[in-house]
Design a protein around this motif. Sequence first.
Motif, PDB file in Angstrom:
ATOM      1  N   ILE A 102      57.761 -17.935 -16.607  1.00 40.71           N
ATOM      2  CA  ILE A 102      57.887 -17.937 -18.110  1.00 40.71           C
ATOM      3  C   ILE A 102      58.719 -16.512 -18.598  1.00 40.71           C
ATOM      4  CG2 ILE A 102      55.638 -19.223 -18.217  1.00 40.71           C
ATOM      5  CD1 ILE A 102      54.365 -16.162 -19.203  1.00 40.71           C
ATOM      6  N   GLY A 103      59.119 -15.884 -17.633  1.00 37.02           N
ATOM      7  CA  GLY A 103      59.840 -14.839 -18.392  1.00 37.02           C
ATOM      8  C   GLY A 103      60.084 -13.858 -16.922  1.00 37.02           C
ATOM      9  N   TYR A 104      60.641 -12.621 -17.102  1.00 35.65           N
ATOM     10  CA  TYR A 104      60.749 -11.305 -16.150  1.00 35.65           C
ATOM     11  C   TYR A 104      60.478 -10.180 -16.512  1.00 35.65           C
ATOM     12  CZ  TYR A 104      63.671 -15.093 -13.782  1.00 35.65           C
ATOM     13  OH  TYR A 104      63.956 -16.385 -13.146  1.00 35.65           O
ATOM     14  N   GLU A 105      60.144  -9.306 -15.746  1.00 34.30           N
ATOM     15  CA  GLU A 105      59.718  -7.959 -16.014  1.00 34.30           C
ATOM     16  C   GLU A 105      60.481  -6.967 -15.162  1.00 34.30           C
ATOM     17  OE1 GLU A 105      55.595  -7.320 -14.811  1.00 34.30           O
ATOM     18  OE2 GLU A 105      56.022  -8.186 -12.777  1.00 34.30           O
ATOM     19  N   GLU A 106      60.353  -5.729 -15.503  1.00 28.08           N
ATOM     20  CA  GLU A 106      61.181  -4.762 -14.746  1.00 28.08           C
ATOM     21  C   GLU A 106      60.569  -4.489 -13.506  1.00 28.08           C
ATOM     22  OE1 GLU A 106      61.408  -1.266 -17.357  1.00 28.08           O
ATOM     23  OE2 GLU A 106      62.573  -2.393 -18.971  1.00 28.08           O
ATOM     24  N   ARG A 107      61.470  -4.293 -12.492  1.00 27.98           N
ATOM     25  CA  ARG A 107      61.042  -4.033 -10.988  1.00 27.98           C
ATOM     26  C   ARG A 107      61.835  -2.823 -10.499  1.00 27.98           C
ATOM     27  NH1 ARG A 107      58.218  -7.389  -7.520  1.00 27.98           N
ATOM     28  NH2 ARG A 107      57.000  -7.671  -9.387  1.00 27.98           N
ATOM     29  N   ILE A 108      61.072  -1.899 -10.028  1.00 22.60           N
ATOM     30  CA  ILE A 108      61.670  -0.776  -9.313  1.00 22.60           C
ATOM     31  C   ILE A 108      61.350  -0.612  -7.919  1.00 22.60           C
ATOM     32  CG2 ILE A 108      62.416   1.505  -9.528  1.00 22.60           C
ATOM     33  CD1 ILE A 108      61.738   1.726 -12.423  1.00 22.60           C
ATOM     34  N   ASN A 109      62.272  -0.835  -6.819  1.00 25.17           N
ATOM     35  CA  ASN A 109      61.819  -0.833  -5.488  1.00 25.17           C
ATOM     36  C   ASN A 109      62.573   0.447  -4.804  1.00 25.17           C
ATOM     37  OD1 ASN A 109      60.529  -3.349  -5.447  1.00 25.17           O
ATOM     38  ND2 ASN A 109      62.671  -4.080  -5.339  1.00 25.17           N
ATOM     39  N   VAL A 110      61.641   1.465  -4.562  1.00 18.80           N
ATOM     40  CA  VAL A 110      62.096   2.780  -3.760  1.00 18.80           C
ATOM     41  C   VAL A 110      62.105   2.709  -2.561  1.00 18.80           C
ATOM     42  CG1 VAL A 110      61.827   5.269  -3.703  1.00 18.80           C
ATOM     43  CG2 VAL A 110      61.162   4.031  -5.822  1.00 18.80           C
ATOM     44  N   ASN A 111      63.312   2.557  -1.755  1.00 13.96           N
ATOM     45  CA  ASN A 111      63.148   2.305  -0.309  1.00 13.96           C
ATOM     46  C   ASN A 111      63.419   3.535   0.433  1.00 13.96           C
ATOM     47  OD1 ASN A 111      63.442  -0.460  -0.968  1.00 13.96           O
ATOM     48  ND2 ASN A 111      65.631  -0.486  -1.137  1.00 13.96           N
ATOM     49  N   TYR A 112      62.384   4.399  -0.048  1.00  9.54           N
ATOM     50  CA  TYR A 112      62.346   5.891   0.800  1.00  9.54           C
ATOM     51  C   TYR A 112      61.619   5.569   2.288  1.00  9.54           C
ATOM     52  CZ  TYR A 112      60.547  10.627   1.775  1.00  9.54           C
ATOM     53  OH  TYR A 112      60.269  11.599   2.415  1.00  9.54           O
ATOM     54  N   ALA A 113      60.684   4.928   2.336  1.00  3.42           N
ATOM     55  CA  ALA A 113      60.007   4.595   3.557  1.00  3.42           C
ATOM     56  C   ALA A 113      60.736   4.173   4.508  1.00  3.42           C
ATOM     57  CB  ALA A 113      58.562   3.979   3.299  1.00  3.42           C
ATOM     58  N   ASP A 114      61.617   3.016   4.272  1.00  5.76           N
ATOM     59  CA  ASP A 114      62.530   2.250   5.173  1.00  5.76           C
ATOM     60  C   ASP A 114      63.591   3.452   5.703  1.00  5.76           C
ATOM     61  OD1 ASP A 114      61.308   0.094   4.735  1.00  5.76           O
ATOM     62  OD2 ASP A 114      62.634  -0.761   3.276  1.00  5.76           O
ATOM     63  N   ALA A 115      64.111   4.362   4.621  1.00  2.00           N
ATOM     64  CA  ALA A 115      65.119   5.188   4.953  1.00  2.00           C
ATOM     65  C   ALA A 115      64.536   6.346   6.047  1.00  2.00           C
ATOM     66  CB  ALA A 115      65.613   5.969   3.918  1.00  2.00           C
ATOM     67  N   VAL A 116      63.340   6.566   5.922  1.00  2.00           N
ATOM     68  CA  VAL A 116      62.600   7.496   6.862  1.00  2.00           C
ATOM     69  C   VAL A 116      62.608   6.871   8.232  1.00  2.00           C
ATOM     70  CG1 VAL A 116      60.593   8.705   7.324  1.00  2.00           C
ATOM     71  CG2 VAL A 116      61.400   8.619   4.944  1.00  2.00           C
ATOM     72  N   HIS A 117      62.194   5.562   8.074  1.00  2.00           N
ATOM     73  CA  HIS A 117      61.885   4.861   9.451  1.00  2.00           C
ATOM     74  C   HIS A 117      62.957   4.942  10.226  1.00  2.00           C
ATOM     75  CE1 HIS A 117      58.010   3.004   7.321  1.00  2.00           C
ATOM     76  NE2 HIS A 117      57.713   4.040   8.078  1.00  2.00           N
ATOM     77  N   ASN A 118      64.131   4.601   9.496  1.00  2.00           N
ATOM     78  CA  ASN A 118      65.470   4.530  10.126  1.00  2.00           C
ATOM     79  C   ASN A 118      65.878   5.756  11.007  1.00  2.00           C
ATOM     80  OD1 ASN A 118      65.954   1.771   9.567  1.00  2.00           O
ATOM     81  ND2 ASN A 118      66.913   2.299   7.507  1.00  2.00           N
ATOM     82  N   LEU A 119      65.358   6.719  10.596  1.00  2.00           N
ATOM     83  CA  LEU A 119      65.857   7.921  11.097  1.00  2.00           C
ATOM     84  C   LEU A 119      65.064   8.080  12.748  1.00  2.00           C
ATOM     85  CD1 LEU A 119      64.946  10.617   8.608  1.00  2.00           C
ATOM     86  CD2 LEU A 119      67.124   9.780   9.042  1.00  2.00           C
ATOM     87  N   TYR A 120      64.102   7.294  13.083  1.00  2.00           N
ATOM     88  CA  TYR A 120      63.428   7.192  14.215  1.00  2.00           C
ATOM     89  C   TYR A 120      63.773   5.973  14.859  1.00  2.00           C
ATOM     90  CZ  TYR A 120      61.032  11.045  11.690  1.00  2.00           C
ATOM     91  OH  TYR A 120      60.857  12.257  11.136  1.00  2.00           O
ATOM     92  N   MET A 121      64.207   4.959  14.359  1.00  2.00           N
ATOM     93  CA  MET A 121      63.935   3.586  14.777  1.00  2.00           C
ATOM     94  C   MET A 121      64.868   3.360  16.228  1.00  2.00           C
ATOM     95  SD  MET A 121      62.201   1.275  14.091  1.00  2.00           S
ATOM     96  CE  MET A 121      61.651   1.057  12.515  1.00  2.00           C
ATOM     97  N   ASP A 122      66.047   3.977  16.186  1.00  2.00           N
ATOM     98  CA  ASP A 122      66.713   4.030  17.210  1.00  2.00           C
ATOM     99  C   ASP A 122      66.382   4.256  18.725  1.00  2.00           C
ATOM    100  OD1 ASP A 122      68.744   2.377  15.941  1.00  2.00           O
ATOM    101  OD2 ASP A 122      70.224   4.135  15.552  1.00  2.00           O
ATOM    102  N   GLU A 123      65.725   5.603  18.318  1.00  2.00           N
ATOM    103  CA  GLU A 123      65.085   6.234  19.661  1.00  2.00           C
ATOM    104  C   GLU A 123      63.720   5.406  20.044  1.00  2.00           C
ATOM    105  OE1 GLU A 123      63.942  10.602  20.974  1.00  2.00           O
ATOM    106  OE2 GLU A 123      64.316  10.238  18.972  1.00  2.00           O
TER     107      GLU A 123
END
Length: 409
Positions: A102-123
């Motif tokens: 019936i409509g749309y609302e504002e949505r803000i996705n802060v992808n901070y946790a994903d960026a943090v996880h990427n620091l360790y994921m390869d290892e």
Amino acid sequence: MRKEQFVDAISYMKAVITIVFCAFLLVGLTACKDIDGDLADKRTVEKKVAEIVPEAYEYVSVQHITDSQPKKDVYTYRSLERDLIFEVVSTLAPIGIDASTIGYEERINVNYADAVHNLYMDEAKKILSEIKTHNNDYYYESYEELEQIARIIVSIDDIYKQEEEYNTKEWMSKNPLMNIRFRYRFINDAGNESYYSVFGENIDGSLNYEDEYEYITYRHVQAVADGQIIDASIPEAEMERAHVLELGSIICDGVDLSQKAYEDANRNGLTNNSENLYHSYYYKPWDTYVVALDLGLTSDEYAPRWMEAFSNALGYRCKVKDNLGQVELKVNGTEWVIQTTEEGNGRVFNVEFYKDGSVQDIHFITSQEESSPVWATYLVCISVEDFADIFDVFYTVDEDAGKLIITSK
């Protein structure tokens, strides 16, 4: 009324409902927009980022993507404390009612946790490559392999522990690096290859080898005892660690109270009534059996009404203050008050047990705990020892019969 008029009337009412709903949203939490509506401004985005990101950072740039529906703004930020870049996506999300948008609302996705996880994921993935896989699932084939698996899990967890320099243990618990599940490969009674999921673990920076090895070997032994997997190589002494996971009957002074309470709730048409809510479960972290309690966080239309059922069976006075999160219980001259607070959406946040006005050290399990035997957000479990203390009874666990036997003192 002609058919055409009836259809027009229905269409008109749907339109009115939509307008009223949008008006409510406009006055309430957010604006009801169309798919091409304006996005949150930079100030609003900055406020959201500040609420989520604990470390010092700076704004880098924003990219306006207008050739998609809904459109979006992609903000880029950079940490001032380490080599970390994260994105924030500002867009619009659909608002639905009766399966319609019936409509749309504002949505803000802060992808901070994903960026943090990427620091360790390869290892972490490099270490995980030491474990066998089947259809992208990790598996093992013997009890002896669990020692190596425990060391691998903990070594990955040790990598994530470095994040404690920038985030709290609570944040890491809510944002684990990954969840790893392990299956056991064996030959079943029919002579066919089988895979069964035995255990999983959240990598959140809190693990140690001794506890991890004890946990995963226990889960393996328990799966054998339950007949889920076959492994004749486990030492007999290890098999003694297994317990019956579920006691299907709680017997109170000779009466199967589990069955009676369930049938009474069923007859009264209570919501969420389920037989397993009246059972007792083995809880490995405590090495004991636990029982579910209702605490008055809902109306009297919700099951189980376990506190009242047990009190009535023993002749005690019990008052559950529905929707207030309070239970008053009088047991052989002792006054108990159980006070519960919620954290939103009916989820238990804290429970305090008062005995004659003095708070007691009684631990509880919510639906959010790992391996929790209770699924309803408005219930908790306590140990049978504390349960027996509150109700002033004796208890016996009969695992072979699947019964928790309660008797009056």
